[in-house]
Design an enzyme around this catalytic site. Sequence first.
Site, PDB file in Angstrom:
ATOM      1  N   TYR A 118      -9.429   5.102   7.587  1.00 49.22           N
ATOM      2  CA  TYR A 118      -9.593   5.404   9.013  1.00 49.22           C
ATOM      3  C   TYR A 118     -10.649   6.498   9.113  1.00 49.22           C
ATOM      4  CZ  TYR A 118      -5.200   2.901   9.984  1.00 49.22           C
ATOM      5  OH  TYR A 118      -4.223   1.943  10.126  1.00 49.22           O
ATOM      6  N   LYS A 153       0.974  -0.384  15.023  1.00 47.50           N
ATOM      7  CA  LYS A 153       2.378  -0.376  15.438  1.00 47.50           C
ATOM      8  C   LYS A 153       2.827  -1.578  16.278  1.00 47.50           C
ATOM      9  CE  LYS A 153       3.839   3.231  13.469  1.00 47.50           C
ATOM     10  NZ  LYS A 153       3.721   2.547  12.190  1.00 47.50           N
ATOM     11  N   HIS A 165       0.850  -1.196   0.000  1.00 41.96           N
ATOM     12  CA  HIS A 165       0.000   0.000   0.000  1.00 41.96           C
ATOM     13  C   HIS A 165       0.883   1.243   0.000  1.00 41.96           C
ATOM     14  CE1 HIS A 165      -4.106  -1.724   1.434  1.00 41.96           C
ATOM     15  NE2 HIS A 165      -3.576  -2.401   0.446  1.00 41.96           N
ATOM     16  N   PRO A 195      -4.385  -0.068  18.666  1.00 37.61           N
ATOM     17  CA  PRO A 195      -4.090  -0.558  17.321  1.00 37.61           C
ATOM     18  C   PRO A 195      -4.218   0.487  16.216  1.00 37.61           C
ATOM     19  CG  PRO A 195      -6.195  -1.418  18.082  1.00 37.61           C
ATOM     20  CD  PRO A 195      -5.588  -0.694  19.230  1.00 37.61           C
ATOM     21  N   TYR A 218       3.617   6.417  10.080  1.00 36.98           N
ATOM     22  CA  TYR A 218       2.821   5.254   9.682  1.00 36.98           C
ATOM     23  C   TYR A 218       3.686   4.186   8.997  1.00 36.98           C
ATOM     24  CZ  TYR A 218      -1.338   2.622   8.391  1.00 36.98           C
ATOM     25  OH  TYR A 218      -2.293   1.635   8.289  1.00 36.98           O
TER      26      TYR A 218
HETATM   27  P1  FAD Z   1       2.378 -11.843  21.534  1.00 37.68           P
HETATM   28  O1  FAD Z   1       1.928 -11.872  20.140  1.00 37.68           O
HETATM   29  O2  FAD Z   1       1.378 -11.647  22.617  1.00 37.68           O
HETATM   30  O3  FAD Z   1       3.161 -13.211  21.800  1.00 37.68           O
HETATM   31  C1  FAD Z   1       3.536 -13.630  23.102  1.00 37.68           C
HETATM   32  C2  FAD Z   1       3.667 -15.149  23.121  1.00 37.68           C
HETATM   33  O4  FAD Z   1       4.094 -15.558  24.417  1.00 37.68           O
HETATM   34  C3  FAD Z   1       2.341 -15.846  22.854  1.00 37.68           C
HETATM   35  O5  FAD Z   1       2.495 -16.837  21.873  1.00 37.68           O
HETATM   36  C4  FAD Z   1       1.952 -16.425  24.209  1.00 37.68           C
HETATM   37  O6  FAD Z   1       1.216 -17.629  24.085  1.00 37.68           O
HETATM   38  C5  FAD Z   1       3.322 -16.645  24.836  1.00 37.68           C
HETATM   39  N1  FAD Z   1       3.287 -16.667  26.307  1.00 37.68           N
HETATM   40  C6  FAD Z   1       2.523 -15.900  27.121  1.00 37.68           C
HETATM   41  N2  FAD Z   1       2.780 -16.202  28.411  1.00 37.68           N
HETATM   42  C7  FAD Z   1       3.717 -17.178  28.395  1.00 37.68           C
HETATM   43  C8  FAD Z   1       4.381 -17.897  29.407  1.00 37.68           C
HETATM   44  N3  FAD Z   1       4.110 -17.677  30.712  1.00 37.68           N
HETATM   45  N4  FAD Z   1       5.295 -18.813  29.057  1.00 37.68           N
HETATM   46  C9  FAD Z   1       5.584 -19.049  27.749  1.00 37.68           C
HETATM   47  N5  FAD Z   1       4.966 -18.396  26.732  1.00 37.68           N
HETATM   48  C10 FAD Z   1       4.056 -17.471  27.057  1.00 37.68           C
HETATM   49  N6  FAD Z   1       0.171  -4.608  15.464  1.00 37.68           N
HETATM   50  C11 FAD Z   1       0.640  -4.078  14.300  1.00 37.68           C
HETATM   51  O7  FAD Z   1       1.862  -3.882  14.180  1.00 37.68           O
HETATM   52  N7  FAD Z   1      -0.189  -3.763  13.241  1.00 37.68           N
HETATM   53  C12 FAD Z   1      -1.535  -3.967  13.328  1.00 37.68           C
HETATM   54  O8  FAD Z   1      -2.228  -3.731  12.331  1.00 37.68           O
HETATM   55  C13 FAD Z   1      -2.072  -4.489  14.555  1.00 37.68           C
HETATM   56  N8  FAD Z   1      -3.394  -4.726  14.691  1.00 37.68           N
HETATM   57  C14 FAD Z   1      -3.866  -5.336  15.817  1.00 37.68           C
HETATM   58  C15 FAD Z   1      -5.208  -5.602  15.904  1.00 37.68           C
HETATM   59  C16 FAD Z   1      -5.726  -6.232  17.040  1.00 37.68           C
HETATM   60  C17 FAD Z   1      -7.204  -6.504  17.112  1.00 37.68           C
HETATM   61  C18 FAD Z   1      -4.843  -6.619  18.112  1.00 37.68           C
HETATM   62  C19 FAD Z   1      -5.371  -7.337  19.337  1.00 37.68           C
HETATM   63  C20 FAD Z   1      -3.493  -6.356  18.026  1.00 37.68           C
HETATM   64  C21 FAD Z   1      -2.990  -5.710  16.898  1.00 37.68           C
HETATM   65  N9  FAD Z   1      -1.633  -5.428  16.770  1.00 37.68           N
HETATM   66  C22 FAD Z   1      -1.168  -4.826  15.620  1.00 37.68           C
HETATM   67  C23 FAD Z   1      -0.713  -5.740  17.870  1.00 37.68           C
HETATM   68  C24 FAD Z   1       0.103  -7.029  17.657  1.00 37.68           C
HETATM   69  O9  FAD Z   1      -0.758  -8.104  17.410  1.00 37.68           O
HETATM   70  C25 FAD Z   1       0.964  -7.314  18.891  1.00 37.68           C
HETATM   71  O10 FAD Z   1       1.654  -6.144  19.255  1.00 37.68           O
HETATM   72  C26 FAD Z   1       1.991  -8.449  18.651  1.00 37.68           C
HETATM   73  O11 FAD Z   1       1.355  -9.687  18.608  1.00 37.68           O
HETATM   74  C27 FAD Z   1       3.065  -8.469  19.738  1.00 37.68           C
HETATM   75  O12 FAD Z   1       3.909  -9.564  19.569  1.00 37.68           O
HETATM   76  P2  FAD Z   1       4.650 -10.213  20.804  1.00 37.68           P
HETATM   77  O13 FAD Z   1       5.435 -11.367  20.250  1.00 37.68           O
HETATM   78  O14 FAD Z   1       5.354  -9.179  21.580  1.00 37.68           O
HETATM   79  O15 FAD Z   1       3.488 -10.728  21.777  1.00 37.68           O
HETATM   80  C1  PHB Z   2      -5.978  -4.786  10.600  1.00 37.29           C
HETATM   81  O1  PHB Z   2      -6.148  -4.978   9.369  1.00 37.29           O
HETATM   82  O2  PHB Z   2      -6.204  -5.658  11.430  1.00 37.29           O
HETATM   83  C2  PHB Z   2      -5.547  -3.449  11.060  1.00 37.29           C
HETATM   84  C3  PHB Z   2      -5.143  -2.511  10.124  1.00 37.29           C
HETATM   85  C4  PHB Z   2      -4.742  -1.258  10.544  1.00 37.29           C
HETATM   86  C5  PHB Z   2      -4.746  -0.958  11.890  1.00 37.29           C
HETATM   87  C6  PHB Z   2      -5.131  -1.893  12.829  1.00 37.29           C
HETATM   88  C7  PHB Z   2      -5.539  -3.156  12.411  1.00 37.29           C
HETATM   89  O3  PHB Z   2      -4.374   0.284  12.272  1.00 37.29           O
END
Ligand code: FAD
Ligand code: PHB
Length: 391
Positions: free
Chosen positions: A201, A297, A72, A293, A385
């Site tokens: 948005y 980021k 995009h 979200p 962004y």
């Molecule tokens: P997580 O993905 O939470 O991974 C942590 C891992 O640790 C998991 O697999 C979990 O099972 C494991 N774990 C937890 N506790 C333990 C334990 N005690 N022992 C061992 N393992 C454990 N981000 C973006 O950049 N762009 C987006 O468009 C975006 N949209 C989003 C939309 C939604 C609806 C949501 C909910 C989030 C969105 N995010 C977005 C955020 C993004 O999904 C998270 O920031 C990202 O998953 C973070 O990664 P992480 O590996 O730090 O944590």
């Molecule tokens: C998504 O497609 O899930 C999405 C896209 C943009 C955002 C957050 C979530 O800012």
Amino acid sequence: MRTKIAIIGAGPAGLMLAHLLQRDGIDAVVVESRNRDYIEGRVRAGVLEQTTVNLLERLGISGRMCREGLIHTGTNLAIDGELFRIDMEALTGGSTVMVYGQQEVMRDLFDDAAERGIKIIFEAEGVQLHEVDGSHPFVTWREHGAERRLDCDFIAGCDGFHGVSRPCIPETIRKTFERVYPFGWLGILAEVPPANHELIYANHERGFALASMRSATRSRYYIQCPLDEKLEDWPDERFWDEVSLRLGPATAAHVVRGPAFEKSIAPLRSFVTEPMRHGRLFLAGDAAHIVPPTGAKGLNLAVADVTFLAEALAAYYRSGSALGIDHYSDRALARVWKAERFSWWFTSITHRFPEMDGFARKMQVAELNYIRGSRAAQTMLAENYVGLPLQ
Ligand code: FAD
Ligand code: PHB
């Protein structure tokens, strides 16, 4: 068992770190409490920054993303249904974002991890970190009823917001900064073509809406909703009516309706913990910080953290220098706070807040109109962004 780096959590932060360390020949083991299907099944992020895309390319994990992801070059804002476009590519000197779901990123990371012999222990129960501020840290857990122990040089806490790593930093040392928003996002996935070829948005009198996608045939839509909203009160038709209303008639004319095969509510939160290192424990990703979200980021910040961490660890094992390790927390936090600011700001100009009066709404509309007319304001939005540089 013994390894150099014990990585807690196989989300984007943990698995990306495992790949980075493997590339540098540094032995690591990932300890994850869930199984692969669960992690790949979680519908979360959708937008990858240029820096995240570049890193996946450098690691050689970008084949499917390049074939199936959508580049995009711009994004759109809407004020009460009236759209304007931010040409991110032109405003940033060529940077773009990639629409490619977190589920797909995770599938690619797991597939390649298996091929490259990266060690991941799934379904580890009762994971505990020990002696993180001593010189011989170790991790324990139960696996099919048996007690396990992993000795290591360092522990990377990549276990998300609800993990066990962050609480291992004593409360006397740990500072947290938090804002909990008085609303959530109700999101759906549907096997229908997106209403628009780029994201929208939308700030509407009735609240925020976002039109996003996963592919040319799969759409992701969100609407802002109260925190106590019940999913059963949102049958598909009600959702389609509301999102169409908030996006405005011009976009609504292109909204293709269909059954939602995923529907969920996510709360919105800004959260940062400082420092991101304590002794031999490093925090990365959601374990250390959460953003609403709106700025897309979260996953990208997790990737930036582990890029810094992998560089610091590689320097340590190459030359014995602890400089990078000592600087990790400050370096990561400097970028984290900028992403926190952007996500908070973008949320504040696009959402309806309960206490908002007529004046506050006029301020939002004026700010959006200012962005519409100002190249400088658009550049600020665009460069945040697509992702700030990894400095
Ligand atoms: P997580 O993905 O939470 O991974 C942590 C891992 O640790 C998991 O697999 C979990 O099972 C494991 N774990 C937890 N506790 C333990 C334990 N005690 N022992 C061992 N393992 C454990 N981000 C973006 O950049 N762009 C987006 O468009 C975006 N949209 C989003 C939309 C939604 C609806 C949501 C909910 C989030 C969105 N995010 C977005 C955020 C993004 O999904 C998270 O920031 C990202 O998953 C973070 O990664 P992480 O590996 O730090 O944590
Ligand atoms: C998504 O497609 O899930 C999405 C896209 C943009 C955002 C957050 C979530 O800012």
